[in-house]
Design a protein around this motif. Structure first.
Motif, PDB file in Angstrom:
ATOM      1  N   GLN A   1     122.169  52.437  39.728  1.00  0.00           N
ATOM      2  CA  GLN A   1     121.321  53.229  40.209  1.00  0.00           C
ATOM      3  C   GLN A   1     119.908  53.180  39.383  1.00  0.00           C
ATOM      4  OE1 GLN A   1     122.704  57.155  41.557  1.00  0.00           O
ATOM      5  NE2 GLN A   1     124.815  56.460  41.084  1.00  0.00           N
ATOM      6  N   LEU A   2     118.847  53.680  40.043  1.00  0.00           N
ATOM      7  CA  LEU A   2     117.519  53.752  39.102  1.00  0.00           C
ATOM      8  C   LEU A   2     117.533  54.910  38.391  1.00  0.00           C
ATOM      9  CD1 LEU A   2     114.971  52.601  41.698  1.00  0.00           C
ATOM     10  CD2 LEU A   2     116.316  51.146  39.650  1.00  0.00           C
ATOM     11  N   GLY A   3     116.859  55.331  37.512  1.00  0.00           N
ATOM     12  CA  GLY A   3     116.624  56.481  36.910  1.00  0.00           C
ATOM     13  C   GLY A   3     117.264  56.349  35.332  1.00  0.00           C
ATOM     14  N   GLY A   4     116.372  55.815  34.649  1.00  0.00           N
ATOM     15  CA  GLY A   4     116.686  55.506  33.223  1.00  0.00           C
ATOM     16  C   GLY A   4     117.311  56.496  32.228  1.00  0.00           C
ATOM     17  N   PRO A   5     116.496  57.601  32.169  1.00  0.00           N
ATOM     18  CA  PRO A   5     117.309  58.661  31.532  1.00  0.00           C
ATOM     19  C   PRO A   5     118.446  59.141  31.508  1.00  0.00           C
ATOM     20  CG  PRO A   5     114.909  59.169  31.770  1.00  0.00           C
ATOM     21  CD  PRO A   5     115.352  58.032  32.703  1.00  0.00           C
TER      22      PRO A   5
ATOM     23  N   CYS B   1     120.550  51.128  26.620  1.00  0.00           N
ATOM     24  CA  CYS B   1     119.645  51.431  28.030  1.00  0.00           C
ATOM     25  C   CYS B   1     118.453  50.548  27.991  1.00  0.00           C
ATOM     26  CB  CYS B   1     119.626  52.795  28.548  1.00  0.00           C
ATOM     27  SG  CYS B   1     119.091  53.260  30.137  1.00  0.00           S
ATOM     28  N   ALA B   2     118.037  49.840  28.921  1.00  0.00           N
ATOM     29  CA  ALA B   2     116.877  49.075  29.274  1.00  0.00           C
ATOM     30  C   ALA B   2     116.191  49.550  30.381  1.00  0.00           C
ATOM     31  CB  ALA B   2     116.934  47.640  29.076  1.00  0.00           C
ATOM     32  N   TYR B   3     114.784  49.656  30.226  1.00  0.00           N
ATOM     33  CA  TYR B   3     114.177  49.807  31.465  1.00  0.00           C
ATOM     34  C   TYR B   3     114.146  48.966  32.754  1.00  0.00           C
ATOM     35  CZ  TYR B   3     109.828  52.234  33.249  1.00  0.00           C
ATOM     36  OH  TYR B   3     109.148  53.266  34.132  1.00  0.00           O
ATOM     37  N   PHE B   4     114.655  49.509  33.590  1.00  0.00           N
ATOM     38  CA  PHE B   4     114.968  48.733  34.914  1.00  0.00           C
ATOM     39  C   PHE B   4     116.070  47.713  34.711  1.00  0.00           C
ATOM     40  CE2 PHE B   4     111.008  50.142  36.820  1.00  0.00           C
ATOM     41  CZ  PHE B   4     111.537  50.876  38.067  1.00  0.00           C
ATOM     42  N   SER B   5     116.870  47.825  33.913  1.00  0.00           N
ATOM     43  CA  SER B   5     118.118  46.883  33.756  1.00  0.00           C
ATOM     44  C   SER B   5     118.811  46.981  34.921  1.00  0.00           C
ATOM     45  CB  SER B   5     118.934  47.585  32.394  1.00  0.00           C
ATOM     46  OG  SER B   5     119.783  48.794  32.747  1.00  0.00           O
ATOM     47  N   THR B   6     118.842  47.695  35.985  1.00  0.00           N
ATOM     48  CA  THR B   6     119.694  47.563  36.958  1.00  0.00           C
ATOM     49  C   THR B   6     118.985  46.463  37.907  1.00  0.00           C
ATOM     50  OG1 THR B   6     118.589  49.203  38.203  1.00  0.00           O
ATOM     51  CG2 THR B   6     120.708  49.778  37.171  1.00  0.00           C
ATOM     52  N   ARG B   7     117.582  46.030  37.684  1.00  0.00           N
ATOM     53  CA  ARG B   7     116.973  44.956  38.342  1.00  0.00           C
ATOM     54  C   ARG B   7     116.888  43.666  37.550  1.00  0.00           C
ATOM     55  NH1 ARG B   7     114.095  47.130  42.563  1.00  0.00           N
ATOM     56  NH2 ARG B   7     115.366  49.080  43.201  1.00  0.00           N
ATOM     57  N   ASN B   8     117.401  43.856  36.227  1.00  0.00           N
ATOM     58  CA  ASN B   8     117.406  42.423  35.414  1.00  0.00           C
ATOM     59  C   ASN B   8     117.985  43.081  33.910  1.00  0.00           C
ATOM     60  OD1 ASN B   8     117.196  40.417  33.583  1.00  0.00           O
ATOM     61  ND2 ASN B   8     115.261  39.698  34.625  1.00  0.00           N
ATOM     62  N   PRO B   9     119.177  42.795  33.757  1.00  0.00           N
ATOM     63  CA  PRO B   9     119.939  43.230  32.647  1.00  0.00           C
ATOM     64  C   PRO B   9     119.886  42.367  31.365  1.00  0.00           C
ATOM     65  CG  PRO B   9     121.564  42.137  33.994  1.00  0.00           C
ATOM     66  CD  PRO B   9     120.191  42.036  34.694  1.00  0.00           C
ATOM     67  N   ALA B  10     119.131  41.425  31.258  1.00  0.00           N
ATOM     68  CA  ALA B  10     118.730  40.532  30.253  1.00  0.00           C
ATOM     69  C   ALA B  10     118.821  41.288  28.987  1.00  0.00           C
ATOM     70  CB  ALA B  10     117.656  39.426  30.540  1.00  0.00           C
ATOM     71  N   HIS B  11     117.728  41.950  28.905  1.00  0.00           N
ATOM     72  CA  HIS B  11     117.584  42.603  27.534  1.00  0.00           C
ATOM     73  C   HIS B  11     118.682  43.685  27.035  1.00  0.00           C
ATOM     74  CE1 HIS B  11     112.813  42.077  27.948  1.00  0.00           C
ATOM     75  NE2 HIS B  11     113.390  41.107  28.184  1.00  0.00           N
ATOM     76  N   GLU B  12     119.443  44.237  27.695  1.00  0.00           N
ATOM     77  CA  GLU B  12     120.565  45.047  27.678  1.00  0.00           C
ATOM     78  C   GLU B  12     121.609  43.960  27.174  1.00  0.00           C
ATOM     79  OE1 GLU B  12     120.724  49.126  30.202  1.00  0.00           O
ATOM     80  OE2 GLU B  12     122.310  47.527  30.589  1.00  0.00           O
ATOM     81  N   ILE B  13     121.821  42.652  27.551  1.00  0.00           N
ATOM     82  CA  ILE B  13     122.717  41.977  27.175  1.00  0.00           C
ATOM     83  C   ILE B  13     122.439  41.377  25.956  1.00  0.00           C
ATOM     84  CG2 ILE B  13     123.525  39.544  27.711  1.00  0.00           C
ATOM     85  CD1 ILE B  13     123.341  40.384  30.793  1.00  0.00           C
ATOM     86  N   ALA B  14     121.064  41.001  25.545  1.00  0.00           N
ATOM     87  CA  ALA B  14     120.598  40.425  24.274  1.00  0.00           C
ATOM     88  C   ALA B  14     120.915  41.694  23.184  1.00  0.00           C
ATOM     89  CB  ALA B  14     119.042  40.331  24.358  1.00  0.00           C
ATOM     90  N   ALA B  15     120.704  42.756  23.388  1.00  0.00           N
ATOM     91  CA  ALA B  15     120.977  44.062  22.355  1.00  0.00           C
ATOM     92  C   ALA B  15     122.272  44.114  22.180  1.00  0.00           C
ATOM     93  CB  ALA B  15     120.309  45.303  22.883  1.00  0.00           C
ATOM     94  N   ARG B  16     123.167  43.954  23.356  1.00  0.00           N
ATOM     95  CA  ARG B  16     124.805  44.048  23.406  1.00  0.00           C
ATOM     96  C   ARG B  16     125.304  43.009  22.538  1.00  0.00           C
ATOM     97  NH1 ARG B  16     127.700  43.202  28.756  1.00  0.00           N
ATOM     98  NH2 ARG B  16     127.032  40.909  28.116  1.00  0.00           N
ATOM     99  N   ASN B  17     124.809  41.774  22.495  1.00  0.00           N
ATOM    100  CA  ASN B  17     125.361  40.570  21.790  1.00  0.00           C
ATOM    101  C   ASN B  17     125.079  40.830  20.428  1.00  0.00           C
ATOM    102  OD1 ASN B  17     126.289  39.473  24.014  1.00  0.00           O
ATOM    103  ND2 ASN B  17     124.867  38.214  24.443  1.00  0.00           N
ATOM    104  N   LEU B  18     123.618  41.260  20.136  1.00  0.00           N
ATOM    105  CA  LEU B  18     123.267  41.225  18.600  1.00  0.00           C
ATOM    106  C   LEU B  18     124.122  42.480  18.097  1.00  0.00           C
ATOM    107  CD1 LEU B  18     121.207  40.760  16.540  1.00  0.00           C
ATOM    108  CD2 LEU B  18     119.734  42.670  17.445  1.00  0.00           C
TER     109      LEU B  18
END
Length: 685
Positions: free
Chosen positions: A202-206, A167-184
């Motif tokens: 939806q928003l609401g990270g936790p 789960c990345a901060y504001f990934s619903t607005r940009n999932p790039a960092h989640e995708i990078a972690a997923r691939n790793l």
């Protein structure tokens, strides 16, 4: 315990002649029974139906029992089945009981203090969590990503967890960092990974992280169930697509459910609503489904189930999963019947705990149950534990690991045949120990239930009525606060028990209605004025309460328990002919339905950003951005519907633009573009 997969009697002979058109097989694993139904799509009719007792420690066993029974009842060639669809309690039960695989949570752009929100730290328990710098702002602009801590932890984590949640901060607005972690993680660990943007927009990270963590824990469990079911179907010569009911009532392919098992929570109740709508044709109704363990109540509006706007809550966890707004009450045919504590004239109390009915225990284990009940009846005075037995559930011994000393000793004395509690327990304190074994799923308690009352009165006949009567006689001679017997006879007691089930069912339905109207339903239904209205008590001030829509009664015991419901809820109660298999029927008559959302935002003047799933695109003007968003969601919705098992999906698009006016000038804020693809599932050729 002896083989509890023995099926209940199947339905009567199927309609004469061969089925017209394809035949579908529906399966529902409930708390007590697993149902199977064969449905003729051409006739629009049930060909055969059957039940087997649910085997909670391995749902596939009960499924096999029910499917074999319905095939035997129909005489149908298994190769004629062109679609199999299943609603399952697996995900719901796992969350309620705290089960599931060990998963590692990767939090990108969050701090440890965020774990305190939405119960995330409590959900984690002892599971590992890795924090990495990164994430995005509300407009999708990134902070610097650093996955070195994750990369360093992966070799050790890979051997101790069954999957990962990212789960990345504001990934619903940009999932790039989640995708990078997923691939790793996939490259270095080779384990299943769930990214939060795949489950919710939806928003609401936790809370999104919580939903993702729970999904990661369930993947291995749902995979085992699907694999076992597919293997069983193949062994029976059934070469048909396998679908699973989602928590909002839609169907998805088994492959889809394997990746997103969290979306199958409340699968059974959702299937019941689809079945209720199909069988009655009613678009607006309150649906009440009484089973052996619980009663589930929900609302149909315009032919669709009302969904929980806050996300489904299961096992105390508030998720971001879209699921039916269902209220569950511990009231069913197998509910514990007890007496109110400390009252001079105690009222009957039903549930919330489920017991194995005495009639069922005797049916499974023979005369030894009745022999013990007769021994207790010969005693001059009633005993506290009369009419109660304990029996092992049949789960593997490895699940009994970690018992305390007292629990281990008591568990060792409990066998696979019912042991009477008056001889098993040597001290009152052991009752609490027994209850802990029950809570662990290691032991069943058998005792007097509404199902037994129905057997005594001749309104149910599938188990051992003689044992039910002995249990009723034992219960009836218990003493109230005045030292008098609580009932004049076994029949008197049983009439009161069944009347209590109907009254409590009415109160559950009204509580749901009050809650849907924005009131505190639990407080409202016990208010003296509502109680007088429901009971139609006479007085100078006459009170009444009535629903604005009819009740659809579902469940095998609905014809019995809901016969007197109409006068209590102020509207008619419709009990369909195949109400006993509504969930299984709902599993095969439903549709595949998926939704895809794209959000168009304006981070700055003359920049319109489209974000949806893995896609992020920028435009200089609003109209091209909206057009691109619509084209994107149509394409993705069509692809996902196909992945979910749809044959030919129809796509509907809605656009919600939020704008304001400042000094006479229109100012665009953001827009949501939603595509919903719906269609019937593909069937075998």
């Amino acid at each position: 315990m002896t083989d509890i997969t023995q099926p209940a009697p199947a339905s009567g002979p199927p309609p004469a002649g061969p089925p017209s058109g394809p035949v579908f097989l529906g399966i529902d694993t409930g708390g007590t029974y697993t149902d199977a139904v064969l449905w003729s799509d051409g006739r629009g009719a049930v060909l055969a139906k059957a039940k087997a007792l649910t085997t909670r420690h391995d749902l596939a066993i009960g499924i096999a029992g029910a499917v074999d029974a319905v095939l035997d009842a129909s005489g149908l060639d298994p190769a004629a089945i062109k679609l199999v669809s299943m609603s399952t309690t697996l995900a719901t039960n796992a969350l309620v009981e705290g089960q599931g695989g060990r998963a590692a949570l990767v939090m990108i752009g969050f701090s440890p203090s965020d774990l305190a929100r939405d119960g995330l730290d409590r959900a984690l328990g002892g599971d590992p969590v890795v924090f990495s710098p990164g994430g995005h702002d509300v407009h999708g602009n990134e902070a610097a990503l650093d996955l070195s801590a994750l990369e360093a932890a992966l070799p050790e984590l890979a051997g101790t967890v069954s999957g990962f949640a990212v789960c990345a901060y504001f990934s619903t607005r940009n999932p790039a960092h989640e995708i990078a972690a997923r691939n790793l993680i996939r490259d270095l660990a080779g384990l299943p990974v769930t990214a939060s943007h795949e489950l919710s927009s939806q928003l609401g990270g936790p809370r999104r992280a919580l939903t993702t963590l729970l999904n990661a824990r369930l993947i291995a469990m749902i995979d085992r169930l699907v694999a076992a079911t597919e293997g069983f179907l193949a062994a029976r010569g059934i070469a048909a697509p396998l679908m699973v009911v989602r928590g909002d009532g839609a169907l998805v392919s088994a492959a889809f459910a394997r990746q997103r098992p969290i979306e199958t929570i409340l699968s059974g109740p959702a299937a019941s609503l689809v079945g209720a709508r199909h069988m009655t044709g009613l678009a607006d109704a309150v649906v009440s489904d009484i089973g052996g363990t619980t009663t589930d109540v929900a609302v149909l509006d315009g032919g669709r189930p009302r969904l929980d706007p806050e996300g489904a809550t299961v096992g105390g966890w508030r998720t971001m999963v879209e699921a039916v707004a269902m209220r569950t009450f511990g009231l069913g045919g197998d509910s514990e019947v007890a007496l109110e504590e400390g009252a001079l004239d105690p009222r009957l109390v039903l549930g919330p705990r489920r017991l194995v009915p005495l009639s069922l225990a005797a049916h499974l284990h023979g005369a030894m149950v009745a022999d013990e009940l007769e021994r207790q009846l010969r005693a001059p005075n009633p005993g506290r534990n009369d009419g109660r037995f304990a029996v092992r559930t049949g789960v593997p011994d490895r699940l009994a690991a970690g018992l305390g000393n007292g629990e281990e000793k008591l568990y060792a004395r409990i066998s696979t045949t019912p042991d009477p509690l008056d001889r098993l327990l040597t001290a009152n304190a052991q009752l609490a120990t027994l209850n802990r074994l029950v809570a662990r799923g290691l032991v069943h308690v058998s005792g007097f239930t509404p199902s037994d009352a129905a057997h005594v009165l001749g309104r149910q006949s599938n188990w051992d009525a003689a044992a039910a009567r002995l249990g009723a006689e034992l219960f009836a001679r218990r003493r109230n606060g005045r030292g008098q017997a609580v009932a004049a006879s076994a029949e008197d007691l049983c009439e009161r028990v069944l009347a209590a089930v109907t009254r409590w069912s009415a109160e559950a339905i009204l509580e749901t209605a009050f809650s849907e109207d924005g009131l505190d339903g639990a407080a409202a239904v016990v208010h003296a004025l509502v109680q007088r209205a429901v009971g139609r008590q006479p007085g100078i001030a006459r009170l009444s309460v009535a629903l604005d829509r009819p009740v659809i009664g579902l469940g095998a015991s609905a014809p019995l328990h809901y016969a007197g419901l109409e006068s209590l809820v102020g509207n008619r109660c419709v009990v369909p002919a195949d109400t006993d298999v509504a969930n299984a029927l709902g599993a095969v008559v439903g549709q595949v339905r998926v939704s895809v959302t794209a959000r168009v935002s304006q981070p700055k003047q003359r920049l319109f950003r489209v974000a949806s799933g893995d896609v992020l695109r920028d435009f200089a003007e609003e109209e091209p951005a909206l057009a691109a968003a619509e084209a994107l969601v149509r394409e993705v919705a069509a692809r996902r519907a196909a992945d979910a098992g749809a044959d030919a999906a129809e796509i509907d698009v809605t656009v919600d633009i939020r704008a304001t006016t400042v000094e006479g000038q229109r100012m665009f804020i953001e827009a949501d573009v939603v595509a919903t693809a719906a269609g019937r599932p593909r069937i075998a050729v």
